[in-house]
Design an enzyme around this catalytic site. Sequence first.
Site, PDB file in Angstrom:
ATOM      1  N   LYS A  52       1.076  14.194  -1.016  1.00 44.46           N
ATOM      2  CA  LYS A  52      -0.176  13.781  -0.373  1.00 44.46           C
ATOM      3  C   LYS A  52      -0.887  15.001   0.215  1.00 44.46           C
ATOM      4  O   LYS A  52      -2.093  15.168   0.045  1.00 44.46           O
ATOM      5  CB  LYS A  52       0.112  12.720   0.702  1.00 44.46           C
ATOM      6  CG  LYS A  52       0.556  11.386   0.092  1.00 44.46           C
ATOM      7  CD  LYS A  52       1.079  10.385   1.115  1.00 44.46           C
ATOM      8  CE  LYS A  52       1.625   9.140   0.407  1.00 44.46           C
ATOM      9  NZ  LYS A  52       2.164   8.134   1.341  1.00 44.46           N
ATOM     10  N   GLN A  96       4.449   7.832   7.208  1.00 38.60           N
ATOM     11  CA  GLN A  96       5.236   7.512   6.025  1.00 38.60           C
ATOM     12  C   GLN A  96       6.355   6.529   6.370  1.00 38.60           C
ATOM     13  O   GLN A  96       7.086   6.731   7.339  1.00 38.60           O
ATOM     14  CB  GLN A  96       5.804   8.806   5.412  1.00 38.60           C
ATOM     15  CG  GLN A  96       6.437   8.623   4.047  1.00 38.60           C
ATOM     16  CD  GLN A  96       5.462   8.208   2.956  1.00 38.60           C
ATOM     17  OE1 GLN A  96       4.273   8.478   3.033  1.00 38.60           O
ATOM     18  NE2 GLN A  96       5.956   7.523   1.936  1.00 38.60           N
ATOM     19  N   ASP A 119      -3.909   3.762   5.081  1.00 40.79           N
ATOM     20  CA  ASP A 119      -2.876   3.058   4.310  1.00 40.79           C
ATOM     21  C   ASP A 119      -3.212   1.572   4.175  1.00 40.79           C
ATOM     22  O   ASP A 119      -2.622   0.867   3.354  1.00 40.79           O
ATOM     23  CB  ASP A 119      -1.519   3.179   5.016  1.00 40.79           C
ATOM     24  CG  ASP A 119      -0.628   4.230   4.387  1.00 40.79           C
ATOM     25  OD1 ASP A 119      -0.732   4.446   3.171  1.00 40.79           O
ATOM     26  OD2 ASP A 119       0.182   4.828   5.123  1.00 40.79           O
TER      27      ASP A 119
END
Length: 289
Positions: A52, A96, A119
């Site tokens: 990412k 994450q 997200d």
Amino acid sequence: MQILDGKLVAQAVKNDLKIKVDALKEKGKKTPHLAAVLVGNNGASETYVASKVKTCVEIGYQSTLIRFDADVEEHVLLQKIQELNADDNIDGILVQLPLPKQVAEEKVITTIAAEKDVDGFHPANIGKMIQGQPAYIPATPYGILLLLEHYKIETKGKHAVVIGRSNIVGRPISILLSQNTPTGNCTVTLCHSHTRNLEAICLQADIIVAALGKPEFLTADMVKEGAIVIDVGITRVEDKTKKKGYAIKGDVHFETVAPKCSYITPVPGGVGAMTIAALMQNTYLAATQ
Ligand code: GUN
């Protein structure tokens, strides 16, 4: 059978974003800035977050990686998220997953400001998505939609079977495929670990989204001729013949399933590549809205 080339489509999405970011720079405007929070040193999470951050650099975004040890106390992590929420220089925040046991995932997700939740895991974004309002769509389902759109795959009226009901993939993609949109209008069956006669249900599917996290679970006897198969699995399986000591396996037994399909995503190079491109798309939105 046509391969749905996630790598290729992701590159097109990223190229498009790079052009837009270059235009922002030329106008002297701020470039999108993604903050990624990584807790502990889970190998897969390390790889995803590194990818990412690398993609941010490729496109011309700013990125900040914040690391915590695996034993971090929950309040320390929440405090950091609040700081990032308050920082006008940060446009998007991702933490994450999975997180260690002492940290409640739910608390972390709801602490991220909904407008920075690239997200798309915050209940405010999930709620808006369900109602068809503009919202950050979780990156993996969004990536799947971008792939379907790119290959102009007709979804209307098709029977989509989704295997797996996770908050990150299975549940949101089942909702998105059922909505009245160009990549929706499917009749959706959401299957999970208590589903009876899974094989028979899969055999009725025009579209199968395999998102259960069991390597090579979907076999040829479960797939009808001409089906579209989307493989979301990315599991590390020990393989001593590989330099890294493991191979990446999808949820689909590709060799035997692929010949029966009209379209199929490979692993790697399918949905995984699209997930990062979709996250970048969300980050651009967060920076420019
Ligand atoms: N873990 C597995 N997939 C994801 C994802 O899309 N976002 C985050 N933050 N964690 C994940």
